[in-house]
Write an enzyme that holds these catalytic residues in place. Structure first.
Site, PDB file in Angstrom:
ATOM      1  N   HIS A 164       0.832  -1.209   0.000  1.00  0.00           N
ATOM      2  CA  HIS A 164       0.000   0.000   0.000  1.00  0.00           C
ATOM      3  C   HIS A 164       0.863   1.255   0.000  1.00  0.00           C
ATOM      4  CE1 HIS A 164      -2.294  -3.299   1.781  1.00  0.00           C
ATOM      5  NE2 HIS A 164      -3.367  -2.712   1.279  1.00  0.00           N
ATOM      6  N   GLY A 189      -3.560  -3.641  11.593  1.00  0.00           N
ATOM      7  CA  GLY A 189      -3.937  -4.181  10.290  1.00  0.00           C
ATOM      8  C   GLY A 189      -5.455  -4.233  10.228  1.00  0.00           C
ATOM      9  N   PRO A 190      -6.087  -4.907  11.197  1.00  0.00           N
ATOM     10  CA  PRO A 190      -7.538  -4.772  11.287  1.00  0.00           C
ATOM     11  C   PRO A 190      -7.839  -3.311  11.643  1.00  0.00           C
ATOM     12  CG  PRO A 190      -6.745  -6.661  12.578  1.00  0.00           C
ATOM     13  CD  PRO A 190      -5.551  -5.831  12.221  1.00  0.00           C
ATOM     14  N   LEU A 191      -8.456  -2.583  10.736  1.00  0.00           N
ATOM     15  CA  LEU A 191      -8.535  -1.137  10.875  1.00  0.00           C
ATOM     16  C   LEU A 191      -9.209  -0.730  12.175  1.00  0.00           C
ATOM     17  CD1 LEU A 191      -9.382  -0.369   7.150  1.00  0.00           C
ATOM     18  CD2 LEU A 191      -7.233   0.142   8.333  1.00  0.00           C
ATOM     19  N   HIS A 218      -3.933   3.274  -3.505  1.00  0.00           N
ATOM     20  CA  HIS A 218      -4.123   2.751  -2.146  1.00  0.00           C
ATOM     21  C   HIS A 218      -3.375   1.427  -1.952  1.00  0.00           C
ATOM     22  CE1 HIS A 218      -6.150   0.840   1.320  1.00  0.00           C
ATOM     23  NE2 HIS A 218      -6.165  -0.223   0.533  1.00  0.00           N
ATOM     24  N   GLU A 245     -17.962  -3.742  24.368  1.00  0.00           N
ATOM     25  CA  GLU A 245     -17.161  -4.959  24.562  1.00  0.00           C
ATOM     26  C   GLU A 245     -15.908  -4.959  23.699  1.00  0.00           C
ATOM     27  OE1 GLU A 245     -20.410  -4.921  23.962  1.00  0.00           O
ATOM     28  OE2 GLU A 245     -21.315  -5.729  25.794  1.00  0.00           O
ATOM     29  N   HIS A 266     -22.132 -16.384  32.853  1.00  0.00           N
ATOM     30  CA  HIS A 266     -23.413 -16.746  32.240  1.00  0.00           C
ATOM     31  C   HIS A 266     -23.130 -17.626  31.025  1.00  0.00           C
ATOM     32  CE1 HIS A 266     -24.201 -13.424  34.872  1.00  0.00           C
ATOM     33  NE2 HIS A 266     -25.495 -13.539  34.733  1.00  0.00           N
ATOM     34  N   HIS A 294     -29.212 -14.656  24.649  1.00  0.00           N
ATOM     35  CA  HIS A 294     -28.252 -14.556  25.745  1.00  0.00           C
ATOM     36  C   HIS A 294     -27.642 -15.900  26.122  1.00  0.00           C
ATOM     37  CE1 HIS A 294     -29.650 -10.528  25.971  1.00  0.00           C
ATOM     38  NE2 HIS A 294     -29.046 -10.266  27.116  1.00  0.00           N
ATOM     39  N   ARG A 310     -23.685 -18.741  35.752  1.00  0.00           N
ATOM     40  CA  ARG A 310     -24.603 -17.866  36.474  1.00  0.00           C
ATOM     41  C   ARG A 310     -25.205 -18.632  37.645  1.00  0.00           C
ATOM     42  NH1 ARG A 310     -30.853 -16.828  35.103  1.00  0.00           N
ATOM     43  NH2 ARG A 310     -31.227 -15.259  36.684  1.00  0.00           N
TER      44      ARG A 310
HETATM   45  C1  TPP Z   1     -11.346  -4.267   9.815  1.00  0.00           C
HETATM   46  C2  TPP Z   1     -10.786  -4.174   8.434  1.00  0.00           C
HETATM   47  N1  TPP Z   1     -11.627  -4.208   7.390  1.00  0.00           N
HETATM   48  C3  TPP Z   1     -11.137  -4.165   6.129  1.00  0.00           C
HETATM   49  C4  TPP Z   1      -9.795  -4.101   5.911  1.00  0.00           C
HETATM   50  C5  TPP Z   1      -9.261  -4.106   4.491  1.00  0.00           C
HETATM   51  N2  TPP Z   1      -8.776  -2.781   4.145  1.00  0.00           N
HETATM   52  C6  TPP Z   1      -7.486  -2.454   4.270  1.00  0.00           C
HETATM   53  S1  TPP Z   1      -7.189  -0.865   3.893  1.00  0.00           S
HETATM   54  C7  TPP Z   1      -8.807  -0.579   3.542  1.00  0.00           C
HETATM   55  C8  TPP Z   1      -9.262   0.772   3.115  1.00  0.00           C
HETATM   56  C9  TPP Z   1      -8.869   1.749   4.123  1.00  0.00           C
HETATM   57  O1  TPP Z   1      -9.128   3.026   3.720  1.00  0.00           O
HETATM   58  P1  TPP Z   1      -8.320   4.207   4.371  1.00  0.00           P
HETATM   59  O2  TPP Z   1      -8.233   4.004   5.820  1.00  0.00           O
HETATM   60  O3  TPP Z   1      -8.929   5.438   3.890  1.00  0.00           O
HETATM   61  O4  TPP Z   1      -6.871   4.013   3.809  1.00  0.00           O
HETATM   62  P2  TPP Z   1      -6.246   4.725   2.517  1.00  0.00           P
HETATM   63  O5  TPP Z   1      -6.968   4.176   1.329  1.00  0.00           O
HETATM   64  O6  TPP Z   1      -6.486   6.171   2.678  1.00  0.00           O
HETATM   65  O7  TPP Z   1      -4.839   4.294   2.540  1.00  0.00           O
HETATM   66  C10 TPP Z   1      -9.548  -1.723   3.730  1.00  0.00           C
HETATM   67  C11 TPP Z   1     -11.013  -1.819   3.502  1.00  0.00           C
HETATM   68  C12 TPP Z   1      -8.952  -4.068   7.043  1.00  0.00           C
HETATM   69  N3  TPP Z   1      -7.633  -4.017   6.933  1.00  0.00           N
HETATM   70  N4  TPP Z   1      -9.475  -4.078   8.286  1.00  0.00           N
END
Ligand code: TPP
Ligand code: MG
Length: 664
Positions: A29, A117-119, A265, A413, A463, A475, A521
Site C-alpha cells: 500500500h 492491520g484490522p482497521l 491505495h 465490549e 453466564h 443470551h 450464572r
Molecule cells: C477491519 C478491516 N476491514 C477491512 C480491511 C481491508 N482494508 C485495508 S485498507 C482498507 C481501506 C482503508 O481506507 P483508508 O483508511 O482510507 O486508507 P487509505 O486508502 O487512505 O490508505 C480496507 C477496507 C482491514 N484491513 N481491516
C-alpha cells in the site's frame, strides 16, 4: 539548507522508500505512506520522545500506526531513526521470515508498539495505552513529578479506522475519560479502496470528535510541514482532552500520475510511475536511495533523543531512590511477581461452605488475588455486578481519579477488548475484562489480537450456558466455547466449582498469554473435600472419580461435572462402572504429554461420553468416532433453568438414560 527544507526532503525520501518497498514486493500500500510522510516524519523528528538506542525506554511516547496497511511508513522511519531495520530489510518487505511483514507485528519488529492491520484496532489499543500510562503514573505517585505528565500516545488513523465501530467505542471512552495524553491524526484523504469516501461515508468527523469531548485541530493541508508543525505544537500542550488532528492529505502524494486516486491505495506504482515520482520529488534513479543529508539529520536527532532519555532516566532513578514506596510499587507493576504460595492462598479464599455460582467464587477469589498481586487491574463492560469483577478494596479509574484499579469500559465490549490489549502492552498491569459469555462474540477481533500478540490478560466470561435461562436464546451461549477454543494461543478454562476456580485463577495469573475464564450464572455445589485433592487443573483434565475397571469415561467441563457425578450415581445402581474426568481446559490438556493424556482417557476404555452444555463441535477429538457427545447443537429458549434442563435432556436421569442406551 534550512531545517524546513531538510524535513521536506526527508519526508520525500520516506515516500520513495515506501514506494520502492511496495514495488519490490509486488504488493502493498504505497498511497497512505506517501500521503502521510510529511506528518509522520515531522512527528518523529521533532515531537515524538523516543529512544532508538533503548526502544523499550519506559519514559517514551508511543507511536501506533492504526492504518496498519501503511506499514512501510513505519518501517522507513524505523530505518531512518536507527532502530536496526536495514535497507535490506526494506527490500524484504512482505517476504517469508522478514522483519518487514505486510502489517506491523508487535514482538516481531523492534519499534513496533502494537500489531495493527484490522482497521481501528490500533486506535482502540492506543486508548488502552493512554489509560495504562495515566494509571501507572498515579499508582506510583510518578504523577507528582513531571516525568509522565507529557507521555503521549500518538496514533495515525485513516478513513477506514474512523468508519469502523471500534473507533467509535474507543473514542467515546477516551473522551469521557479525558485522556489528554492521546494525540491522534486522521489521514483525511477522502479515498478508500473502492474510490471516494463519499460512496459510503459522510460523517462530520470534527463534530463527531467534538461531541465525544475531544479537542479537534484542523489542518487544511497536511502535506505542508509548516502547517503540521503548527498543529503539533498546539496539540502537545494539553487542554485536558484527547486531541484529534484532522489533516487533509493527498493519497500517493508525489506520484504525478497516481496521486489522489484510489488505485494508489493498494497497488505498486509501477516501474515507470516510480521513476517519474523520483524525478518529480527531485530524487536520483538509484533504488532505495537515502539522501546522506537525511541520514545525518536523523542521526543528530537520535543523539539528541538519547540525551533526553538519559537526563530523564537520572530524574526517574532519583525519584525512585527518594521514594521507596513508589520504587516498590513500580517494581510490582512492571515485574508482576506472584507469591510462592499463591495457589494455596487462592484455595483458602474459595467459598466451599455452600453452593455458589462459579462467577461468585471467582469474584471472591479475585479479591484475594488483587490483594496479593497489585498489578491485577481491570473491569467490565457495564456488567460488574453480574460478572462479580469489582475489587472492593480499590476505587474506580475515572477522569478525576487515575489510581483506581476498577475500570468501567461502558457497554463497549470490543472497545474493552482492544483497551485491555493496550493496557497489557504498556506492561504495568495484568488487565482483565469481563462480560457475559455470549458477548465474547463482540470481542472476538480483540481476543484474536491478544492471542496473536501473546498478551498476558484475562477474560472473565460469565453466564456460560443455556442455563442463563429466562433471558432466552439471544443470551444463551452455544457456539462461543468452540469459537474460543479455535483461537490459537488462547487458554480457555471452564472450572467446575469453587476450588477449581481458585486453580483456574492461579493458572490465569501466571500464564504467558491470554486466558479466558468461563463461569456460571447458576449455583454449583463445591466438590466434596475428599475429591478436591484430585484436582489437577494445570494439566487441563484429570480423573475426578474412578470405579475399578470402569466401563466408560465421562468427560465433562464446568457445571456439567456436577451433572455427571449425579448421573454416575444412577448408573452405578445398574452396576455400570464409571470414570469421571473433569476437563476444565482442553488447551492445557493438549499441552500434556501423550502418556498423561492416555492415562486420563485410556485407549482401553472404548466407551466415552462428553457432556458440555454447548455445541458438541470439537468433542470428537476426545471421545473418538464411537463416542457419545452430549451437548446442544441448536439455539436455546427463554424459560427457567429447570424447565430447560428437563426439555433439553439435561437432568441426571435423562443423562443416565442416554448413556445406558449408548453402552447398550
Ligand atoms: C477491519 C478491516 N476491514 C477491512 C480491511 C481491508 N482494508 C485495508 S485498507 C482498507 C481501506 C482503508 O481506507 P483508508 O483508511 O482510507 O486508507 P487509505 O486508502 O487512505 O490508505 C480496507 C477496507 C482491514 N484491513 N481491516
Ligand atoms: Mg483514506
Amino acid at each position: 539548507m534550512s531545517k524546513m527544507n531538510i524535513s521536506k526532503i526527508a519526508a520525500n525520501n520516506v515516500r520513495i522508500l515506501c514506494a520502492e518497498s511496495v514495488q519490490k514486493a509486488g504488493s502493498g500500500h504505497p498511497g497512505m505512506p506517501m500521503g502521510c510522510a510529511d506528518y509522520a516524519f515531522t512527528l518523529w523528528s521533532k515531537y515524538l520522545r523516543h529512544n532508538p538506542m533503548n526502544p523499550n525506554w519506559i519514559g517514551r511516547d508511543y507511536f501506533v500506526l492504526s492504518a496498519g496497511h501503511g506499514s512501510t511508513l513505519l518501517y522507513s522511519l524505523l530505518h531512518l531513526f536507527e532502530y536496526g531495520l536495514t535497507i535490506d530489510d526494506l527490500k524484504q518487505f512482505r517476504q517469508w521470515g522478514s522483519l518487514t511483514p505486510g502489517h506491523p507485528e508487535y514482538g516481531h519488529t523492534i519499534g513496533v508498539e502494537v500489531t495493527t492491520g484490522p482497521l481501528a484496532s490500533g486506535f482502540a489499543s492506543a486508548v488502552g495505552l493512554a489509560i495504562a500510562s495515566k494509571n501507572f503514573a498515579a499508582r506510583t505517585d510518578l504523577d507528582t513529578t513531571g516525568l509522565f505528565k507529557d507521555q503521549k500516545i500518538y496514533v495515525i488513523s485513516g478513513d477506514g479506522c474512523l468508519m469502523e465501530g471500534t473507533s467509535h467505542e474507543a473514542a467515546s471512552l477516551a473522551g469521557h475519560l479525558k485522556l489528554d495524553n492521546i494525540i491522534a491524526f486522521y489521514d483525511d484523504n477522502s479515498i478508500t479502496i473502492e474510490g471516494a469516501t463519499s460512496l459510503a461515508y459522510s460523517d462530520n468527523v470534527e463534530k463527531r470528535f467534538d461531541s465525544y469531548g475531544w479537542r479537534v485541530i484542523k489542518v487544511d493541508d497536511a502535506n505542508n510541514i509548516d502547517k503540521i508543525e503548527a498543529a503539533l505544537s498546539k496539540a502537545i500542550v494539553s487542554d485536558g482532552r484527547p486531541t484529534m488532528i484532522i489533516g487533509k492529505t493527498i493519497i500517493g502524494y508525489g506520484s504525478p500520475g497516481k496521486q489522489g486516486k484510489s488505485c494508489v491505495h493498494g497497488e505498486p506504482l509501477g516501474i515507470e510511475e516510480l521513476a517519474k515520482t523520483k524525478q518529480n520529488l527531485g530524487f536520483p534513479e538509484d533504488s532505495f536511495y537515502v539522501n546522506p543529508k537525511v541520514t545525518e539529520f536523523c542521526k543528530k536527532r537520535v543523539a539528541e533523543l538519547k540525551n533526553t532519555a538519559s537526563v530523564w532516566d537520572v530524574e526517574y532513578n532519583k525519584f525512585l531512590e527518594k521514594v521507596p514506596n513508589s520504587a516498590s510499587i513500580v517494581s510490582e507493576l512492571l515485574h508482576k511477581p506472584v507469591p510462592e504460595n499463591l495457589l494455596e492462598e487462592l484455595i483458602k479464599a474459595a467459598p466451599v461452605d455452600k453452593a455458589v455460582a462459579t462467577r461468585v467464587s471467582s469474584g471472591t477469589i479475585m479479591q484475594k488475588a488483587s490483594e496479593l498481586i497489585p498489578a491485577l487491574a481491570g473491569g467490565a463492560a457495564d456488567l460488574a455486578p453480574s460478572t462479580k469483577t469489582d475489587v472492593k478494596a480499590t476505587s474506580s479509574f475515572s477522569a478525576d481519579s487515575r489510581e483506581g484499579r476498577n475500570f468501567h469500559f461502558g457497554i463497549r465490549e470490543l472497545g474493552m477488548g482492544m483497551c485491555i490489549n493496550g493496557m497489557a502492552i504498556y506492561g504495568a498491569c495484568i488487565p482483565y475484562g469481563s462480560t457475559f459469555m455470549i458477548f465474547s462474540d463482540y470481542m472476538k477481533p480483540a481476543i484474536k489480537l491478544a492471542a496473536l500478540q501473546k498478551l498476558h490478560l484475562i477474560y472473565i466470561f460469565t453466564h456460560d450456558s443455556i442455563f442463563v435461562g429466562e433471558d432466552g436464546p439471544t443470551h444463551q451461549p452455544i457456539e462461543q466455547l468452540a469459537m474460543l477454543h479455535s483461537l490459537p494461543g488462547l487458554t480457555v478454562i471452564r472450572p467446575a466449582e469453587a476450588v477449581e476456580v481458585a486453580h483456574a485463577w492461579n493458572v490465569a495469573l501466571t500464564a504467558k498469554g491470554p486466558v479466558a475464564l468461563i463461569l456460571t450464572r447458576q449455583n454449583l455445589e463445591a466438590m466434596p473435600e475428599e475429591l478436591r485433592s484430585n484436582i489437577q487443573l494445570d494439566k487441563g483434565a484429570y480423573i475426578l472419580e474412578d470405579d475399578t475397571d470402569a466401563d466408560l469415561v465421562i468427560i465433562a467441563t464446568g457445571s456439567e461435572v456436577e451433572l455427571s457425578r449425579n448421573a454416575a450415581k444412577i448408573l452405578r445402581k445398574d452396576g455400570i462402572k464409571v470414570r469421571i474426568v473433569s476437563m476444565p481446559s482442553r488447551e492445557l490438556f493438549l499441552e500434556q504429554d501423550k502418556e498423561y493424556q492416555d492415562s486420563v482417557i485410556p485407549k482401553g476404555i472404548a466407551k466415552r461420553v462428553s457432556i458440555e452444555l454447548a455445541t458438541t463441535y470439537g468433542w470428537r477429538e476426545f471421545v473418538g468416532d464411537k463416542g457419545l457427545c452430549i451437548g446442544i447443537d441448536h439455539f436455546g429458549d427463554s424459560a427457567p433453568q429447570n424447565m430447560l434442563s428437563e426439555k433439553y435432556g439435561f437432568t441426571p436421569d435423562q443423562i443416565a438414560d442416554k448413556i445406558k442406551n449408548y453402552i447398550g
